[in-house]
Design a protein around this motif. Structure first.
Motif, PDB file in Angstrom:
ATOM      1  N   ARG A 124       0.782  -1.281  -0.031  1.00  0.00           N
ATOM      2  CA  ARG A 124       0.192   0.046   0.067  1.00  0.00           C
ATOM      3  C   ARG A 124       1.003   1.162  -0.112  1.00  0.00           C
ATOM      4  NH1 ARG A 124      -4.756  -1.025   4.453  1.00  0.00           N
ATOM      5  NH2 ARG A 124      -5.354  -3.293   3.821  1.00  0.00           N
ATOM      6  N   ILE A 125       1.924   1.097   0.784  1.00  0.00           N
ATOM      7  CA  ILE A 125       2.925   2.607   0.776  1.00  0.00           C
ATOM      8  C   ILE A 125       3.720   2.534  -0.450  1.00  0.00           C
ATOM      9  CG2 ILE A 125       4.933   3.297   1.914  1.00  0.00           C
ATOM     10  CD1 ILE A 125       3.842   1.755   4.567  1.00  0.00           C
ATOM     11  N   GLU A 126       3.957   1.512  -1.041  1.00  0.00           N
ATOM     12  CA  GLU A 126       4.612   1.528  -2.379  1.00  0.00           C
ATOM     13  C   GLU A 126       3.739   1.988  -3.578  1.00  0.00           C
ATOM     14  OE1 GLU A 126       8.182   1.736  -4.681  1.00  0.00           O
ATOM     15  OE2 GLU A 126       7.897   1.280  -2.539  1.00  0.00           O
ATOM     16  N   ASP A 127       2.519   1.527  -3.579  1.00  0.00           N
ATOM     17  CA  ASP A 127       1.693   1.783  -4.752  1.00  0.00           C
ATOM     18  C   ASP A 127       0.880   3.226  -4.616  1.00  0.00           C
ATOM     19  OD1 ASP A 127       2.715  -0.655  -5.519  1.00  0.00           O
ATOM     20  OD2 ASP A 127       0.692  -1.735  -5.272  1.00  0.00           O
ATOM     21  N   LEU A 128       0.681   3.597  -3.385  1.00  0.00           N
ATOM     22  CA  LEU A 128      -0.212   4.644  -3.025  1.00  0.00           C
ATOM     23  C   LEU A 128       0.499   5.987  -2.376  1.00  0.00           C
ATOM     24  CD1 LEU A 128      -3.507   2.904  -1.837  1.00  0.00           C
ATOM     25  CD2 LEU A 128      -2.812   4.020  -4.056  1.00  0.00           C
ATOM     26  N   TYR A 129       1.307   5.659  -1.251  1.00  0.00           N
ATOM     27  CA  TYR A 129       1.860   6.758  -0.442  1.00  0.00           C
ATOM     28  C   TYR A 129       2.909   7.542  -1.330  1.00  0.00           C
ATOM     29  CZ  TYR A 129       3.813   9.183   3.554  1.00  0.00           C
ATOM     30  OH  TYR A 129       4.295  10.160   4.419  1.00  0.00           O
ATOM     31  N   ARG A 130       3.799   6.668  -2.071  1.00  0.00           N
ATOM     32  CA  ARG A 130       4.864   7.222  -2.406  1.00  0.00           C
ATOM     33  C   ARG A 130       4.451   8.018  -3.803  1.00  0.00           C
ATOM     34  NH1 ARG A 130       9.868   5.538  -0.690  1.00  0.00           N
ATOM     35  NH2 ARG A 130      10.066   3.842   0.602  1.00  0.00           N
ATOM     36  N   PRO A 131       3.605   7.627  -4.688  1.00  0.00           N
ATOM     37  CA  PRO A 131       3.350   8.352  -5.771  1.00  0.00           C
ATOM     38  C   PRO A 131       2.501   9.655  -5.493  1.00  0.00           C
ATOM     39  CG  PRO A 131       2.774   6.062  -6.244  1.00  0.00           C
ATOM     40  CD  PRO A 131       3.084   5.958  -4.674  1.00  0.00           C
ATOM     41  N   TYR A 132       1.765   9.479  -4.255  1.00  0.00           N
ATOM     42  CA  TYR A 132       1.039  10.607  -3.740  1.00  0.00           C
ATOM     43  C   TYR A 132       1.978  11.954  -3.392  1.00  0.00           C
ATOM     44  CZ  TYR A 132      -2.901  13.494  -2.162  1.00  0.00           C
ATOM     45  OH  TYR A 132      -3.742  14.380  -1.905  1.00  0.00           O
ATOM     46  N   HIS A 133       2.701  11.416  -2.383  1.00  0.00           N
ATOM     47  CA  HIS A 133       3.709  12.524  -2.237  1.00  0.00           C
ATOM     48  C   HIS A 133       4.682  12.806  -3.155  1.00  0.00           C
ATOM     49  CE1 HIS A 133       3.002  13.004   2.249  1.00  0.00           C
ATOM     50  NE2 HIS A 133       2.636  11.909   1.961  1.00  0.00           N
ATOM     51  N   MET A 134       4.802  12.085  -4.351  1.00  0.00           N
ATOM     52  CA  MET A 134       5.858  12.456  -5.375  1.00  0.00           C
ATOM     53  C   MET A 134       4.988  13.559  -6.205  1.00  0.00           C
ATOM     54  SD  MET A 134       7.366  10.362  -8.432  1.00  0.00           S
ATOM     55  CE  MET A 134       8.200   9.298  -7.309  1.00  0.00           C
ATOM     56  N   ALA A 135       3.892  13.493  -6.107  1.00  0.00           N
ATOM     57  CA  ALA A 135       2.788  14.387  -6.746  1.00  0.00           C
ATOM     58  C   ALA A 135       2.982  15.941  -6.116  1.00  0.00           C
ATOM     59  CB  ALA A 135       1.661  13.972  -6.901  1.00  0.00           C
ATOM     60  N   ILE A 136       2.835  15.708  -4.663  1.00  0.00           N
ATOM     61  CA  ILE A 136       2.889  17.178  -3.953  1.00  0.00           C
ATOM     62  C   ILE A 136       4.319  17.595  -4.259  1.00  0.00           C
ATOM     63  CG2 ILE A 136       2.977  17.891  -1.732  1.00  0.00           C
ATOM     64  CD1 ILE A 136       0.918  15.862  -0.633  1.00  0.00           C
ATOM     65  N   ARG A 137       5.515  16.991  -3.871  1.00  0.00           N
ATOM     66  CA  ARG A 137       6.736  17.444  -4.089  1.00  0.00           C
ATOM     67  C   ARG A 137       7.003  18.010  -5.410  1.00  0.00           C
ATOM     68  NH1 ARG A 137       8.041  12.727  -1.357  1.00  0.00           N
ATOM     69  NH2 ARG A 137       8.880  11.613  -3.479  1.00  0.00           N
ATOM     70  N   SER A 138       6.573  17.089  -6.529  1.00  0.00           N
ATOM     71  CA  SER A 138       6.842  17.689  -7.932  1.00  0.00           C
ATOM     72  C   SER A 138       5.989  18.980  -8.155  1.00  0.00           C
ATOM     73  CB  SER A 138       6.626  16.650  -8.817  1.00  0.00           C
ATOM     74  OG  SER A 138       5.274  16.177  -8.823  1.00  0.00           O
ATOM     75  N   THR A 139       4.574  19.032  -7.688  1.00  0.00           N
ATOM     76  CA  THR A 139       3.804  20.192  -7.970  1.00  0.00           C
ATOM     77  C   THR A 139       4.450  21.411  -7.197  1.00  0.00           C
ATOM     78  OG1 THR A 139       2.048  18.784  -8.255  1.00  0.00           O
ATOM     79  CG2 THR A 139       1.506  20.975  -7.939  1.00  0.00           C
ATOM     80  N   LEU A 140       4.799  21.218  -5.745  1.00  0.00           N
ATOM     81  CA  LEU A 140       5.464  22.379  -5.348  1.00  0.00           C
ATOM     82  C   LEU A 140       6.610  22.872  -5.781  1.00  0.00           C
ATOM     83  CD1 LEU A 140       4.736  21.296  -1.468  1.00  0.00           C
ATOM     84  CD2 LEU A 140       3.652  23.272  -2.553  1.00  0.00           C
ATOM     85  N   ALA A 141       7.220  21.933  -6.317  1.00  0.00           N
ATOM     86  CA  ALA A 141       8.591  22.571  -6.885  1.00  0.00           C
ATOM     87  C   ALA A 141       8.400  22.962  -8.311  1.00  0.00           C
ATOM     88  CB  ALA A 141       9.386  21.349  -7.146  1.00  0.00           C
ATOM     89  N   ARG A 142       7.407  22.970  -8.784  1.00  0.00           N
ATOM     90  CA  ARG A 142       7.088  23.350 -10.223  1.00  0.00           C
ATOM     91  C   ARG A 142       6.470  24.767 -10.087  1.00  0.00           C
ATOM     92  NH1 ARG A 142       7.790  25.086 -15.307  1.00  0.00           N
ATOM     93  NH2 ARG A 142       6.093  25.175 -16.455  1.00  0.00           N
ATOM     94  N   VAL A 143       5.597  25.013  -8.708  1.00  0.00           N
ATOM     95  CA  VAL A 143       4.921  26.208  -8.786  1.00  0.00           C
ATOM     96  C   VAL A 143       6.000  27.218  -8.201  1.00  0.00           C
ATOM     97  CG1 VAL A 143       3.526  27.378  -6.838  1.00  0.00           C
ATOM     98  CG2 VAL A 143       2.498  25.383  -8.206  1.00  0.00           C
ATOM     99  N   ARG A 144       6.847  26.936  -7.318  1.00  0.00           N
ATOM    100  CA  ARG A 144       8.049  27.584  -6.883  1.00  0.00           C
ATOM    101  C   ARG A 144       8.949  28.099  -7.958  1.00  0.00           C
ATOM    102  NH1 ARG A 144      12.510  26.048  -2.109  1.00  0.00           N
ATOM    103  NH2 ARG A 144      13.008  24.568  -4.063  1.00  0.00           N
ATOM    104  N   GLU A 145       9.383  27.078  -8.787  1.00  0.00           N
ATOM    105  CA  GLU A 145       9.846  27.416  -9.928  1.00  0.00           C
ATOM    106  C   GLU A 145       9.499  28.442 -10.864  1.00  0.00           C
ATOM    107  OE1 GLU A 145      12.161  25.234 -13.892  1.00  0.00           O
ATOM    108  OE2 GLU A 145      10.482  24.581 -12.752  1.00  0.00           O
ATOM    109  N   LEU A 146       8.073  28.422 -10.937  1.00  0.00           N
ATOM    110  CA  LEU A 146       7.410  29.463 -11.946  1.00  0.00           C
ATOM    111  C   LEU A 146       7.385  30.882 -11.364  1.00  0.00           C
ATOM    112  CD1 LEU A 146       4.464  27.312 -13.247  1.00  0.00           C
ATOM    113  CD2 LEU A 146       6.334  28.414 -14.690  1.00  0.00           C
ATOM    114  N   PHE A 147       7.093  30.948  -9.672  1.00  0.00           N
ATOM    115  CA  PHE A 147       6.591  32.094  -8.954  1.00  0.00           C
ATOM    116  C   PHE A 147       7.610  32.627  -7.964  1.00  0.00           C
ATOM    117  CE2 PHE A 147       2.862  29.905 -10.467  1.00  0.00           C
ATOM    118  CZ  PHE A 147       2.103  31.129 -11.510  1.00  0.00           C
ATOM    119  N   GLY A 148       8.545  31.740  -7.739  1.00  0.00           N
ATOM    120  CA  GLY A 148       9.395  32.022  -6.640  1.00  0.00           C
ATOM    121  C   GLY A 148       9.028  31.615  -5.350  1.00  0.00           C
ATOM    122  N   VAL A 149       7.817  31.172  -5.154  1.00  0.00           N
ATOM    123  CA  VAL A 149       7.195  30.919  -3.900  1.00  0.00           C
ATOM    124  C   VAL A 149       5.938  29.974  -4.290  1.00  0.00           C
ATOM    125  CG1 VAL A 149       5.815  32.914  -4.035  1.00  0.00           C
ATOM    126  CG2 VAL A 149       6.024  31.782  -1.682  1.00  0.00           C
TER     127      VAL A 149
END
Length: 278
Positions: A124-149
């Motif tokens: 469950r952790i491998e199939d669901l938890y890891r992808p979910y948090h990867m989505a959060i991390r990558s989205t926040l990184a993309r937004v900060r890259e675009l806007f600086g915050v």
């Protein structure tokens, strides 16, 4: 989507798709097993995408896997076999039965008829938890890259009464910023002022200061802020019947207004001094 604003919305506990094998392994009826959902929160906040904000939602229920925990907060008494040495078996959340894979739901009702295999828990952790948090991390990184915050708005709901004593919760909303450590206080203040101006009562950090997601991702010094928002379920749903109330459309419309105002706040280039909403 291509973000248009420096905000990311997240609803980790509104999932309501229950695997059949999980239902069969549970000793709870449908009402009991759904009691821990942040019911319909994803619908309340879905207008965020209309304002150009990414919106991440979990489709699986928190009672199956809780992504608002460390990745490996597991209770060894729930499993057949030995858990890996890196598992956190001693956290307060594990002791309370509410680890990454919960042992109980509200009112200390045991979920499972039997123990789980270690392999099932780790899967469950491998199939669901890891992808979910990867989505959060990558989205926040993309937004900060675009806007600086980047500002993560973690969307939750709370029962209208405390579970321990049945006392009413008087606030319509509770904002959690880990007592000022996960989010610039000016952003928290702005959110509180907007909700107050819309006619709601607002509390802060008690009894909900923010969970793992708020604490883990909120890094104001790196221009990533995380703010948890709890909405009182009595505002928008019948808690006993577990259905939206007649007030649901009105609350959703008012929240759409709130989201539009919040996402229009000028955070500047560093995220250190939010300005007034446009």
């Amino acid at each position: 989507m291509n973000p248009k604003v420096p905000f990311v919305f997240n609803s980790p506990h509104s999932g309501r798709f229950y695997p059949i094998d999980f239902i069969e392994s549970s000793r709870l009826d449908q009402k009991e097993i759904r009691s821990s959902e942040d019911a319909f929160v994803d619908h309340l906040y879905r207008s965020a995408v209309e304002f150009g904000a990414p919106f991440i939602t979990a489709h699986f229920p928190r009672v199956y896997l809780d992504v608002n925990r460390e990745p490996f907060e597991l209770d060894p008494k729930m499993f057949e076999g030995r858990l890996p040495s890196y598992v956190n078996t001693r956290s307060l959340r594990v002791a309370g039965g509410l680890g990454t894979i919960a042992r109980i739901v509200n009112e200390n009702k045991e979920i499972y008829r039997h123990r789980l295999s270690v392999e099932e828990g780790l899967k469950r952790i491998e199939d669901l938890y890891r992808p979910y948090h990867m989505a959060i991390r990558s989205t926040l990184a993309r937004v900060r890259e675009l806007f600086g915050v980047a500002v993560l708005i973690d969307c939750h709901s709370m029962p209208s009464t405390t579970q321990s004593r049945g006392a009413p919760i008087h606030s319509d909303f509770i904002l959690g910023d880990r007592f000022g450590t996960s989010c610039n206080p000016a952003i928290t203040n702005a959110a509180a002022d907007l909700l107050t101006d819309l006619g709601f009562s607002v509390g802060r950090n008690l009894p909900y200061a923010g969970g793992f997601i708020t604490e883990h991702y909120g890094r104001p010094e790196k221009n990533i802020h995380a703010l948890q928002i709890e909405i009182n379920r009595a505002l928008y749903m019948d808690e006993k019947a577990h259905v939206p109330s007649e007030q649901f459309p009105l609350v959703r419309r008012v929240l759409t207004r709130f989201i539009g105002q919040l996402t229009s706040i000028d955070l500047g280039h560093t995220g250190s001094q939010p300005l007034a909403a446009e």
